[in-house]
Design an enzyme around this catalytic site. Structure first.
Site, PDB file in Angstrom:
ATOM      1  N   THR A  28      22.642  21.523 -20.244  1.00  0.00           N
ATOM      2  CA  THR A  28      21.654  20.636 -20.867  1.00  0.00           C
ATOM      3  C   THR A  28      20.413  20.560 -19.979  1.00  0.00           C
ATOM      4  O   THR A  28      20.517  20.647 -18.757  1.00  0.00           O
ATOM      5  CB  THR A  28      22.259  19.228 -21.050  1.00  0.00           C
ATOM      6  OG1 THR A  28      23.371  19.328 -21.970  1.00  0.00           O
ATOM      7  CG2 THR A  28      21.242  18.241 -21.607  1.00  0.00           C
ATOM      8  N   ASP A  83      24.067  26.412 -16.489  1.00  0.00           N
ATOM      9  CA  ASP A  83      23.469  25.081 -16.563  1.00  0.00           C
ATOM     10  C   ASP A  83      22.362  24.954 -15.521  1.00  0.00           C
ATOM     11  O   ASP A  83      22.279  25.752 -14.590  1.00  0.00           O
ATOM     12  CB  ASP A  83      24.557  24.022 -16.307  1.00  0.00           C
ATOM     13  CG  ASP A  83      24.165  22.654 -16.840  1.00  0.00           C
ATOM     14  OD1 ASP A  83      25.051  21.767 -16.892  1.00  0.00           O
ATOM     15  OD2 ASP A  83      22.980  22.456 -17.197  1.00  0.00           O
ATOM     16  N   ASP A  86      19.011  19.508 -10.899  1.00  0.00           N
ATOM     17  CA  ASP A  86      17.817  18.804 -10.419  1.00  0.00           C
ATOM     18  C   ASP A  86      17.517  19.169  -8.969  1.00  0.00           C
ATOM     19  O   ASP A  86      16.356  19.188  -8.572  1.00  0.00           O
ATOM     20  CB  ASP A  86      18.017  17.293 -10.547  1.00  0.00           C
ATOM     21  CG  ASP A  86      18.143  16.884 -12.009  1.00  0.00           C
ATOM     22  OD1 ASP A  86      17.172  17.094 -12.762  1.00  0.00           O
ATOM     23  OD2 ASP A  86      19.229  16.425 -12.406  1.00  0.00           O
ATOM     24  N   GLY A  99      19.018  14.849 -17.063  1.00  0.00           N
ATOM     25  CA  GLY A  99      18.994  14.844 -18.527  1.00  0.00           C
ATOM     26  C   GLY A  99      20.053  13.928 -19.140  1.00  0.00           C
ATOM     27  O   GLY A  99      20.232  13.905 -20.354  1.00  0.00           O
ATOM     28  N   GLU A 105      28.727  17.821 -18.552  1.00  0.00           N
ATOM     29  CA  GLU A 105      28.370  19.028 -17.794  1.00  0.00           C
ATOM     30  C   GLU A 105      29.394  19.308 -16.713  1.00  0.00           C
ATOM     31  O   GLU A 105      29.829  20.440 -16.509  1.00  0.00           O
ATOM     32  CB  GLU A 105      26.984  18.878 -17.168  1.00  0.00           C
ATOM     33  CG  GLU A 105      25.847  18.917 -18.171  1.00  0.00           C
ATOM     34  CD  GLU A 105      24.513  18.609 -17.528  1.00  0.00           C
ATOM     35  OE1 GLU A 105      24.470  17.815 -16.563  1.00  0.00           O
ATOM     36  OE2 GLU A 105      23.499  19.179 -17.992  1.00  0.00           O
TER      37      GLU A 105
HETATM   38  O1  DER Z   1      20.615  16.782 -16.640  1.00  0.00           O
HETATM   39  C1  DER Z   1      20.928  17.844 -16.102  1.00  0.00           C
HETATM   40  O2  DER Z   1      21.936  17.949 -15.348  1.00  0.00           O
HETATM   41  C2  DER Z   1      19.992  19.020 -16.218  1.00  0.00           C
HETATM   42  O3  DER Z   1      20.709  20.228 -16.126  1.00  0.00           O
HETATM   43  C3  DER Z   1      19.017  18.910 -15.073  1.00  0.00           C
HETATM   44  O4  DER Z   1      19.731  18.838 -13.937  1.00  0.00           O
HETATM   45  C4  DER Z   1      18.034  20.070 -15.020  1.00  0.00           C
HETATM   46  O5  DER Z   1      17.108  19.848 -15.989  1.00  0.00           O
HETATM   47  P1  DER Z   1      15.824  20.800 -16.127  1.00  0.00           P
HETATM   48  O6  DER Z   1      16.375  22.190 -16.341  1.00  0.00           O
HETATM   49  O7  DER Z   1      15.138  20.243 -17.340  1.00  0.00           O
HETATM   50  O8  DER Z   1      15.026  20.689 -14.866  1.00  0.00           O
END
Ligand code: DER
Length: 231
Positions: A28, A83, A86, A99, A105
Protein backbone atom coordinates in the site's frame (compact mmCIF):
# COMPACT_ATOMS: atom_id res chain seq x y z
CA UNK A 1 14.72 11.86 -11.68
CA UNK A 2 11.97 13.20 -9.41
CA UNK A 3 10.71 11.09 -6.47
CA UNK A 4 7.68 9.83 -8.42
CA UNK A 5 9.83 8.74 -11.38
CA UNK A 6 12.19 7.05 -8.90
CA UNK A 7 9.27 5.18 -7.28
CA UNK A 8 8.12 3.99 -10.73
CA UNK A 9 11.66 2.88 -11.61
CA UNK A 10 11.93 0.84 -8.39
CA UNK A 11 8.49 -0.68 -9.04
CA UNK A 12 9.49 -1.66 -12.59
CA UNK A 13 12.64 -3.37 -11.23
CA UNK A 14 10.56 -5.30 -8.71
CA UNK A 15 8.26 -6.50 -11.49
CA UNK A 16 11.21 -8.50 -12.87
CA UNK A 17 10.94 -10.71 -9.76
CA UNK A 18 7.40 -11.81 -10.65
CA UNK A 19 7.12 -15.27 -12.25
CA UNK A 20 3.94 -16.86 -13.72
CA UNK A 21 1.89 -18.69 -11.12
CA UNK A 22 3.22 -16.64 -8.19
CA UNK A 23 1.06 -15.78 -5.19
CA UNK A 24 1.83 -12.11 -4.47
CA UNK A 25 1.26 -9.71 -1.58
CA UNK A 26 0.43 -6.23 -2.90
CA UNK A 27 1.61 -3.35 -0.70
CA UNK A 28 0.00 0.00 0.00
CA UNK A 29 1.17 3.55 -0.71
CA UNK A 30 2.23 5.55 -3.74
CA UNK A 31 5.24 3.37 -4.60
CA UNK A 32 3.26 0.13 -4.26
CA UNK A 33 0.55 1.75 -6.42
CA UNK A 34 3.09 2.08 -9.25
CA UNK A 35 3.83 -1.64 -8.88
CA UNK A 36 0.11 -2.48 -9.12
CA UNK A 37 -0.19 -0.29 -12.23
CA UNK A 38 2.70 -2.11 -13.92
CA UNK A 39 1.52 -5.54 -12.74
CA UNK A 40 -1.96 -4.77 -14.11
CA UNK A 41 -0.50 -4.20 -17.56
CA UNK A 42 1.29 -7.58 -17.40
CA UNK A 43 -1.91 -9.33 -16.27
CA UNK A 44 -3.70 -7.76 -19.25
CA UNK A 45 -1.00 -9.40 -21.43
CA UNK A 46 -1.77 -12.79 -19.85
CA UNK A 47 0.50 -13.00 -16.77
CA UNK A 48 -0.95 -15.57 -14.35
CA UNK A 49 -0.68 -14.42 -10.69
CA UNK A 50 -2.89 -14.54 -7.59
CA UNK A 51 -2.68 -11.49 -5.35
CA UNK A 52 -3.54 -10.59 -1.75
CA UNK A 53 -3.91 -6.81 -1.27
CA UNK A 54 -2.76 -5.16 2.00
CA UNK A 55 -5.53 -2.55 2.06
CA UNK A 56 -8.95 -1.74 0.66
CA UNK A 57 -7.27 1.02 -1.39
CA UNK A 58 -4.91 -1.47 -3.04
CA UNK A 59 -7.75 -3.97 -3.55
CA UNK A 60 -9.80 -1.33 -5.37
CA UNK A 61 -6.83 -0.35 -7.55
CA UNK A 62 -6.02 -3.99 -8.38
CA UNK A 63 -9.69 -4.59 -9.20
CA UNK A 64 -9.63 -1.92 -11.94
CA UNK A 65 -6.91 -4.00 -13.68
CA UNK A 66 -8.84 -7.26 -13.15
CA UNK A 67 -5.79 -8.60 -11.28
CA UNK A 68 -6.90 -11.99 -9.81
CA UNK A 69 -7.42 -11.33 -6.11
CA UNK A 70 -7.56 -13.58 -3.08
CA UNK A 71 -7.49 -13.16 0.68
CA UNK A 72 -4.98 -14.20 3.32
CA UNK A 73 -7.59 -16.70 4.55
CA UNK A 74 -7.93 -18.35 1.13
CA UNK A 75 -4.20 -18.01 0.32
CA UNK A 76 -2.32 -18.18 3.65
CA UNK A 77 1.12 -18.74 2.08
CA UNK A 78 2.52 -16.25 -0.45
CA UNK A 79 5.65 -16.34 -2.59
CA UNK A 80 6.54 -12.66 -2.74
CA UNK A 81 5.31 -9.38 -1.27
CA UNK A 82 6.25 -6.06 -2.90
CA UNK A 83 5.66 -3.02 -0.66
CA UNK A 84 6.94 0.46 0.05
CA UNK A 85 8.44 1.88 3.22
CA UNK A 86 8.66 5.23 4.98
CA UNK A 87 12.25 4.56 6.10
CA UNK A 88 14.83 1.75 5.81
CA UNK A 89 18.14 1.45 7.63
CA UNK A 90 21.39 -0.43 6.75
CA UNK A 91 20.05 -3.58 8.46
CA UNK A 92 16.94 -3.38 6.21
CA UNK A 93 14.77 -2.61 9.23
CA UNK A 94 11.80 -0.48 8.19
CA UNK A 95 9.35 2.07 9.42
CA UNK A 96 6.03 1.56 7.65
CA UNK A 97 2.48 2.70 8.18
CA UNK A 98 2.49 6.18 6.71
CA UNK A 99 -0.43 4.97 4.60
CA UNK A 100 -2.24 3.53 7.62
CA UNK A 101 -2.05 -0.10 6.46
CA UNK A 102 0.87 -1.56 8.41
CA UNK A 103 -1.13 -4.27 10.24
CA UNK A 104 -2.23 -6.05 7.06
CA UNK A 105 1.09 -5.18 5.40
CA UNK A 106 3.04 -6.88 8.19
CA UNK A 107 0.72 -9.92 8.22
CA UNK A 108 1.00 -10.32 4.43
CA UNK A 109 4.77 -9.80 4.52
CA UNK A 110 5.12 -12.38 7.31
CA UNK A 111 3.04 -14.89 5.30
CA UNK A 112 5.37 -14.45 2.28
CA UNK A 113 8.51 -16.42 1.49
CA UNK A 114 10.13 -13.11 0.53
CA UNK A 115 9.36 -9.42 1.10
CA UNK A 116 11.02 -6.95 -1.26
CA UNK A 117 10.70 -3.22 -0.54
CA UNK A 118 10.60 -0.57 -3.28
CA UNK A 119 11.51 3.02 -2.46
CA UNK A 120 12.87 6.30 -3.70
CA UNK A 121 16.20 7.45 -2.26
CA UNK A 122 14.61 9.69 0.38
CA UNK A 123 13.67 6.64 2.48
CA UNK A 124 17.28 5.57 3.17
CA UNK A 125 18.36 6.49 6.74
CA UNK A 126 21.20 5.51 9.08
CA UNK A 127 18.90 5.48 12.14
CA UNK A 128 15.14 4.87 12.11
CA UNK A 129 12.81 7.39 13.68
CA UNK A 130 12.88 10.70 11.85
CA UNK A 131 9.58 9.54 10.31
CA UNK A 132 6.94 9.30 13.09
CA UNK A 133 6.37 5.64 14.04
CA UNK A 134 2.75 4.59 13.31
CA UNK A 135 1.20 2.36 16.01
CA UNK A 136 -2.21 0.75 15.50
CA UNK A 137 -4.15 0.69 18.78
CA UNK A 138 -7.50 -0.54 20.05
CA UNK A 139 -10.29 2.05 20.00
CA UNK A 140 -11.24 0.94 23.50
CA UNK A 141 -9.02 2.75 26.03
CA UNK A 142 -7.06 4.57 23.34
CA UNK A 143 -5.95 7.41 25.64
CA UNK A 144 -4.77 4.95 28.31
CA UNK A 145 -2.84 3.08 25.61
CA UNK A 146 -1.32 6.31 24.31
CA UNK A 147 -0.01 7.12 27.80
CA UNK A 148 1.38 3.60 28.22
CA UNK A 149 3.18 3.97 24.86
CA UNK A 150 4.81 7.21 26.02
CA UNK A 151 6.06 5.50 29.23
CA UNK A 152 7.24 2.33 27.47
CA UNK A 153 9.09 4.32 24.80
CA UNK A 154 10.80 6.51 27.41
CA UNK A 155 12.14 3.32 29.03
CA UNK A 156 13.67 2.49 25.64
CA UNK A 157 15.32 5.91 25.31
CA UNK A 158 12.63 7.33 23.00
CA UNK A 159 11.06 10.70 23.80
CA UNK A 160 8.60 12.73 21.73
CA UNK A 161 4.99 13.46 20.81
CA UNK A 162 2.61 10.51 20.45
CA UNK A 163 -0.44 11.86 18.61
CA UNK A 164 -3.75 10.29 17.54
CA UNK A 165 -3.92 10.30 13.74
CA UNK A 166 -6.92 12.32 12.58
CA UNK A 167 -8.78 12.81 9.30
CA UNK A 168 -9.28 16.30 7.81
CA UNK A 169 -12.68 16.72 9.50
CA UNK A 170 -10.88 16.32 12.85
CA UNK A 171 -12.18 12.91 13.85
CA UNK A 172 -9.84 9.96 14.45
CA UNK A 173 -8.49 8.04 11.46
CA UNK A 174 -9.95 4.52 11.49
CA UNK A 175 -7.97 1.71 9.80
CA UNK A 176 -9.38 -1.04 7.53
CA UNK A 177 -9.43 -3.16 10.69
CA UNK A 178 -11.51 -0.67 12.71
CA UNK A 179 -8.66 0.55 14.93
CA UNK A 180 -7.01 3.92 15.61
CA UNK A 181 -3.43 4.92 14.83
CA UNK A 182 -1.07 7.07 16.92
CA UNK A 183 2.07 8.53 15.32
CA UNK A 184 5.10 8.65 17.64
CA UNK A 185 7.68 11.32 16.79
CA UNK A 186 10.75 9.88 18.48
CA UNK A 187 13.36 11.53 16.24
CA UNK A 188 15.75 8.59 16.59
CA UNK A 189 15.16 5.02 17.79
CA UNK A 190 18.39 3.75 19.41
CA UNK A 191 17.24 0.12 19.76
CA UNK A 192 14.34 -0.80 17.42
CA UNK A 193 14.17 -4.40 18.66
CA UNK A 194 13.84 -3.27 22.29
CA UNK A 195 11.16 -0.70 21.40
CA UNK A 196 9.26 -3.26 19.30
CA UNK A 197 9.08 -5.73 22.19
CA UNK A 198 8.11 -3.04 24.72
CA UNK A 199 5.28 -1.72 22.52
CA UNK A 200 3.84 -5.17 21.82
CA UNK A 201 3.59 -5.86 25.55
CA UNK A 202 1.03 -3.05 25.88
CA UNK A 203 -2.42 -4.74 25.76
CA UNK A 204 -4.07 -1.96 23.72
CA UNK A 205 -1.35 -1.99 21.06
CA UNK A 206 -2.41 -4.07 18.04
CA UNK A 207 0.76 -3.64 15.90
CA UNK A 208 3.47 -1.03 15.20
CA UNK A 209 5.22 0.04 12.00
CA UNK A 210 8.72 -1.30 12.84
CA UNK A 211 9.41 -4.14 10.36
CA UNK A 212 12.41 -6.06 11.71
CA UNK A 213 13.78 -9.12 9.90
CA UNK A 214 10.98 -9.04 7.28
CA UNK A 215 12.51 -7.27 4.28
CA UNK A 216 14.91 -9.52 2.35
CA UNK A 217 15.85 -6.75 -0.09
CA UNK A 218 15.27 -3.06 -0.76
CA UNK A 219 15.18 -1.75 -4.35
CA UNK A 220 16.02 1.93 -3.98
CA UNK A 221 15.89 4.31 -6.97
CA UNK A 222 17.51 7.75 -7.00
CA UNK A 223 19.34 10.15 -9.32
CA UNK A 224 22.23 7.61 -9.64
CA UNK A 225 19.73 4.95 -10.81
CA UNK A 226 18.83 1.80 -8.88
CA UNK A 227 20.61 0.39 -5.82
CA UNK A 228 19.62 -3.00 -4.42
CA UNK A 229 20.35 -3.74 -0.73
CA UNK A 230 20.15 -7.35 0.47
CA UNK A 231 18.88 -10.01 -1.95
O1 DER B 1 1.95 2.90 4.65
C1 DER B 1 2.89 2.24 4.20
O2 DER B 1 3.47 1.35 4.89
C2 DER B 1 3.46 2.61 2.86
O3 DER B 1 4.04 1.48 2.24
C3 DER B 1 4.52 3.65 3.12
O4 DER B 1 5.39 3.14 4.01
C4 DER B 1 5.24 4.09 1.85
O5 DER B 1 4.41 4.93 1.19
P1 DER B 1 4.90 5.70 -0.13
O6 DER B 1 5.31 4.62 -1.10
O7 DER B 1 3.66 6.43 -0.56
O8 DER B 1 6.04 6.59 0.25
Amino acid sequence: LNPDEAKRLAAAKALELVKPGMRLGLGTGTTAAHFVDLLGAKVAEGLDVLCVPTSERTRTQADTYKIPLSTLDATPELDLTIDGADEFDPQLRLIKGGGGAHLREKMVAAASKRMVVITDASKAVQTLGKFPLPIEINVFGAEATRLMIIRAAAACGCQGDVKLRRIPSGGPYVTDNGHYIVDASFGAIPDPEKLSTALLEIPGVIEHGLFIGLAKAVICAGSEGIEIFGQ
